[in-house]
Design a protein around this motif. Structure first.
Motif, PDB file in Angstrom:
ATOM      1  N   ASP A 147       0.833  -1.201   0.000  1.00 46.96           N
ATOM      2  CA  ASP A 147       0.000   0.000   0.000  1.00 46.96           C
ATOM      3  C   ASP A 147       0.873   1.259   0.000  1.00 46.96           C
ATOM      4  OD1 ASP A 147      -2.856   1.126   0.624  1.00 46.96           O
ATOM      5  OD2 ASP A 147      -1.524   2.098   2.071  1.00 46.96           O
ATOM      6  N   HIS A 148       0.520   2.226  -0.845  1.00 43.53           N
ATOM      7  CA  HIS A 148       1.324   3.447  -0.998  1.00 43.53           C
ATOM      8  C   HIS A 148       1.420   4.229   0.317  1.00 43.53           C
ATOM      9  CE1 HIS A 148       2.221   7.622  -2.223  1.00 43.53           C
ATOM     10  NE2 HIS A 148       2.972   7.044  -3.134  1.00 43.53           N
ATOM     11  N   ASN A 149       0.297   4.354   1.006  1.00 45.25           N
ATOM     12  CA  ASN A 149       0.293   5.124   2.266  1.00 45.25           C
ATOM     13  C   ASN A 149       1.161   4.474   3.337  1.00 45.25           C
ATOM     14  OD1 ASN A 149      -1.434   7.037   1.214  1.00 45.25           O
ATOM     15  ND2 ASN A 149      -3.270   5.977   1.919  1.00 45.25           N
ATOM     16  N   VAL A 150       1.077   3.152   3.418  1.00 45.75           N
ATOM     17  CA  VAL A 150       1.891   2.416   4.405  1.00 45.75           C
ATOM     18  C   VAL A 150       3.371   2.603   4.076  1.00 45.75           C
ATOM     19  CG1 VAL A 150       2.442   0.127   5.333  1.00 45.75           C
ATOM     20  CG2 VAL A 150       0.070   0.731   4.872  1.00 45.75           C
ATOM     21  N   LEU A 151       3.700   2.520   2.795  1.00 46.06           N
ATOM     22  CA  LEU A 151       5.093   2.696   2.357  1.00 46.06           C
ATOM     23  C   LEU A 151       5.598   4.090   2.730  1.00 46.06           C
ATOM     24  CD1 LEU A 151       7.658   1.876   0.820  1.00 46.06           C
ATOM     25  CD2 LEU A 151       6.511   2.471  -1.303  1.00 46.06           C
ATOM     26  N   MET A 152       4.782   5.106   2.465  1.00 42.29           N
ATOM     27  CA  MET A 152       5.195   6.483   2.773  1.00 42.29           C
ATOM     28  C   MET A 152       5.422   6.678   4.269  1.00 42.29           C
ATOM     29  SD  MET A 152       5.757   8.002   0.021  1.00 42.29           S
ATOM     30  CE  MET A 152       6.166   9.590   0.718  1.00 42.29           C
ATOM     31  N   ARG A 153       4.576   6.053   5.068  1.00 43.13           N
ATOM     32  CA  ARG A 153       4.733   6.178   6.528  1.00 43.13           C
ATOM     33  C   ARG A 153       6.020   5.503   6.999  1.00 43.13           C
ATOM     34  NH1 ARG A 153      -1.033   4.489   8.854  1.00 43.13           N
ATOM     35  NH2 ARG A 153       0.137   4.338  10.790  1.00 43.13           N
ATOM     36  N   ALA A 154       6.320   4.360   6.398  1.00 38.32           N
ATOM     37  CA  ALA A 154       7.556   3.645   6.754  1.00 38.32           C
ATOM     38  C   ALA A 154       8.779   4.455   6.324  1.00 38.32           C
ATOM     39  CB  ALA A 154       7.565   2.273   6.100  1.00 38.32           C
ATOM     40  N   LEU A 155       8.690   5.080   5.142  1.00 38.48           N
ATOM     41  CA  LEU A 155       9.805   5.897   4.644  1.00 38.48           C
ATOM     42  C   LEU A 155      10.003   7.142   5.513  1.00 38.48           C
ATOM     43  CD1 LEU A 155       9.233   5.679   0.771  1.00 38.48           C
ATOM     44  CD2 LEU A 155      11.115   4.646   2.053  1.00 38.48           C
ATOM     45  N   LYS A 156       8.887   7.722   5.960  1.00 39.37           N
ATOM     46  CA  LYS A 156       8.988   8.911   6.833  1.00 39.37           C
ATOM     47  C   LYS A 156       9.633   8.543   8.164  1.00 39.37           C
ATOM     48  CE  LYS A 156       5.634  11.965   4.779  1.00 39.37           C
ATOM     49  NZ  LYS A 156       4.321  11.722   4.197  1.00 39.37           N
ATOM     50  N   LEU A 157       9.330   7.347   8.632  1.00 44.59           N
ATOM     51  CA  LEU A 157       9.948   6.865   9.872  1.00 44.59           C
ATOM     52  C   LEU A 157      11.461   6.737   9.677  1.00 44.59           C
ATOM     53  CD1 LEU A 157       9.328   5.796  12.768  1.00 44.59           C
ATOM     54  CD2 LEU A 157       9.163   3.528  11.779  1.00 44.59           C
ATOM     55  N   LEU A 158      11.861   6.215   8.517  1.00 44.14           N
ATOM     56  CA  LEU A 158      13.293   6.093   8.204  1.00 44.14           C
ATOM     57  C   LEU A 158      13.931   7.472   8.047  1.00 44.14           C
ATOM     58  CD1 LEU A 158      13.313   3.137   5.618  1.00 44.14           C
ATOM     59  CD2 LEU A 158      14.184   3.081   7.950  1.00 44.14           C
ATOM     60  N   GLU A 159      13.165   8.400   7.488  1.00 43.64           N
ATOM     61  CA  GLU A 159      13.674   9.764   7.308  1.00 43.64           C
ATOM     62  C   GLU A 159      13.924  10.411   8.671  1.00 43.64           C
ATOM     63  OE1 GLU A 159      12.757  13.349   4.228  1.00 43.64           O
ATOM     64  OE2 GLU A 159      11.035  12.647   5.380  1.00 43.64           O
ATOM     65  N   ASN A 160      13.002  10.181   9.599  1.00 46.72           N
ATOM     66  CA  ASN A 160      13.167  10.736  10.953  1.00 46.72           C
ATOM     67  C   ASN A 160      14.402  10.169  11.653  1.00 46.72           C
ATOM     68  OD1 ASN A 160      10.874  12.259  10.643  1.00 46.72           O
ATOM     69  ND2 ASN A 160       9.535  10.768  11.652  1.00 46.72           N
ATOM     70  N   LYS A 161      14.774   8.964  11.250  1.00 43.89           N
ATOM     71  CA  LYS A 161      15.964   8.336  11.853  1.00 43.89           C
ATOM     72  C   LYS A 161      17.234   8.646  11.062  1.00 43.89           C
ATOM     73  CE  LYS A 161      13.586   4.420  13.965  1.00 43.89           C
ATOM     74  NZ  LYS A 161      13.461   2.955  14.003  1.00 43.89           N
ATOM     75  N   GLY A 162      17.081   9.437   9.990  1.00 42.55           N
ATOM     76  CA  GLY A 162      18.242   9.816   9.185  1.00 42.55           C
ATOM     77  C   GLY A 162      18.715   8.724   8.240  1.00 42.55           C
ATOM     78  N   LYS A 163      17.862   7.728   8.012  1.00 50.07           N
ATOM     79  CA  LYS A 163      18.251   6.609   7.131  1.00 50.07           C
ATOM     80  C   LYS A 163      17.799   6.830   5.686  1.00 50.07           C
ATOM     81  CE  LYS A 163      19.818   3.922  10.510  1.00 50.07           C
ATOM     82  NZ  LYS A 163      19.300   2.679  11.032  1.00 50.07           N
ATOM     83  N   ALA A 164      16.955   7.832   5.477  1.00 50.01           N
ATOM     84  CA  ALA A 164      16.446   8.094   4.124  1.00 50.01           C
ATOM     85  C   ALA A 164      16.069   9.563   3.997  1.00 50.01           C
ATOM     86  CB  ALA A 164      15.224   7.227   3.853  1.00 50.01           C
ATOM     87  N   ALA A 165      16.046  10.035   2.757  1.00 53.99           N
ATOM     88  CA  ALA A 165      15.589  11.408   2.492  1.00 53.99           C
ATOM     89  C   ALA A 165      14.558  11.344   1.370  1.00 53.99           C
ATOM     90  CB  ALA A 165      16.764  12.275   2.079  1.00 53.99           C
ATOM     91  N   ILE A 166      13.357  11.825   1.674  1.00 54.24           N
ATOM     92  CA  ILE A 166      12.294  11.829   0.663  1.00 54.24           C
ATOM     93  C   ILE A 166      12.332  13.190  -0.026  1.00 54.24           C
ATOM     94  CG2 ILE A 166       9.801  11.607   0.281  1.00 54.24           C
ATOM     95  CD1 ILE A 166       9.764  10.073   3.042  1.00 54.24           C
ATOM     96  N   PHE A 167      12.260  13.176  -1.356  1.00 59.45           N
ATOM     97  CA  PHE A 167      12.296  14.457  -2.077  1.00 59.45           C
ATOM     98  C   PHE A 167      11.450  14.397  -3.341  1.00 59.45           C
ATOM     99  CE2 PHE A 167      15.624  11.858  -3.816  1.00 59.45           C
ATOM    100  CZ  PHE A 167      15.771  12.222  -5.144  1.00 59.45           C
TER     101      PHE A 167
END
Lengths: 162, 205
Positions: free
Chosen positions: A128-148
């Protein structure tokens, strides 16, 4: 043994079995949304012409919601998002995928993660797209990913830095 | 407060260019699927129209199909272009420079493809090139032949003629014996007695 306690135990066992069944079924068939007011195969048995009533469905799904394994999409409790993996688990799953495919410091589109060739055969494929985005945002908060964003509005990318 | 000191990955122009190319690739792939679906639909429409003996309409459907196939070839070429640019990006990133004009050009090309598609739909009534016309007519004839063969009635399976039943006598159970015959003439008598003698003699061991 008290009869009330016996009934309560039976009821709890029934709810527990249904919770496990819902999670396993959704995981196997990669189902993220369960509509309560439409036919859903798991809640209907045409052979014996029986199906769960609305109240029973809501009881079992509410039990999942209380454990953080599901979320109501709307206030009217008409649609339920099933998290057969918790958001944290999804985030871990993404990190494993990134490491396994050598995608550290690589740019990927969000669509590529859930529908690309690399993700085929993994839990991420078709998620699911929404679930994926939430997981990515969690990684972004931990500095493991950057969404752009890219040049056009529907360009959505993520850069991993594991 | 925990997130205050989290170090975020730095997004460069190269990253944005890669994202644009990847998005472009996805859109082109989707466009490919759409074209393939249209081509298949036009082919089916042509078949149906041939069955209905509407040659003019069938030819229009085949012309549409042909133009979509041409467009599909062009999309394939663009996809190859995108792949090459995506590959080049790695080298350009190392060199620390990327030609953003190339990326922009590619994006403009896709817009061009959209307008080209609309243009094709408008031109469909007009003639294709002579070579394309020949291809379309050849395909029409092939489809017509194929459908004619499909629609032919099946040859009935002939039932094989049964062998005439022969009425045969039962197998004899008794030892054959020469029947008594009223013999006239000495020669006949000799011959019969000789036959009887032969039959009565025991077989050699």
């Amino acid at each position: 043994m008290d009869i009330k306690k016996a009934v309560k135990d039976t009821r709890e066992r029934q709810v527990q079995l249904w919770k496990e069944l819902i999670l396993d079924y959704c995981r196997t068939h990669k189902i993220f949304l369960i509509p309560l007011e439409e036919d859903f195969l798991l809640f209907t048995n045409p052979l014996i012409q029986r199906s769960l009533n609305h109240e029973a469905k809501e009881v079992f799904l509410s039990a999942l919601v209380s454990e953080g394994r599901a979320e109501w999409i709307d206030k009217g409790h008409k649609k339920c998002l099933i998290l057969w993996l918790r958001i944290q688990d999804w985030a871990d799953c993404i990190l494993s995928f990134v490491k396994d495919n050598g995608l550290e410091d690589s740019v990927m589109t969000v669509e590529e993660i859930r529908t690309g060739i690399e993700s085929r055969g993994t839990e991420l494929h078709g998620m699911d797209h929404n679930v994926l985005m939430r997981a990515l945002k969690l990684l972004e908060n931990k500095g493991k990913a950057a969404i752009f964003k890219g040049t056009s509005a529907d360009d959505e990318g993520v850069k991993f830095s594991v | 407060m925990g997130n205050l000191f989290v170090k975020k990955a730095k997004i460069t122009d190269v990253d944005k260019a890669i994202l644009s190319l990847k998005t472009q690739r996805r859109k082109l792939a989707q466009y490919q699927h759409q074209l393939e679906a249209v081509i298949e639909a036009e082919k089916q429409a042509a078949k149906d129209l041939i069955r209905e003996k509407r040659k003019d309409r069938a030819l229009i459907a085949l012309k549409k199909k042909k133009s979509q196939e041409e467009l599909l070839k062009q999309v394939d070429a663009w996809l190859i272009n995108v792949e090459q640019q995506a590959g080049n990006n790695a080298i350009k990133a190392i060199q620390g420079e990327i030609n953003m004009d190339d990326v922009q050009k590619l994006m403009d090309d896709t817009e061009e493809a959209r307008s080209y598609q609309d243009e094709i739909n408008a031109i469909l009534g007009e003639k294709l090139s002579a070579e394309d016309e020949e291809d379309v007519l050849a395909e029409f004839e092939n489809l017509e032949t194929e459908l004619t063969l499909q629609d032919l009635p099946k040859v009935p399976a002939q039932s094989e003629p049964k062998d005439e039943e022969l009425v045969l006598p039962d197998v004899p159970t008794k030892t054959p014996v020469v029947s008594e015959v009223v013999v006239e003439g000495a020669e006949d008598a000799k011959r019969i007695s000789a036959q009887r003698k032969v039959m009565e003699e025991p077989l050699p061991a």
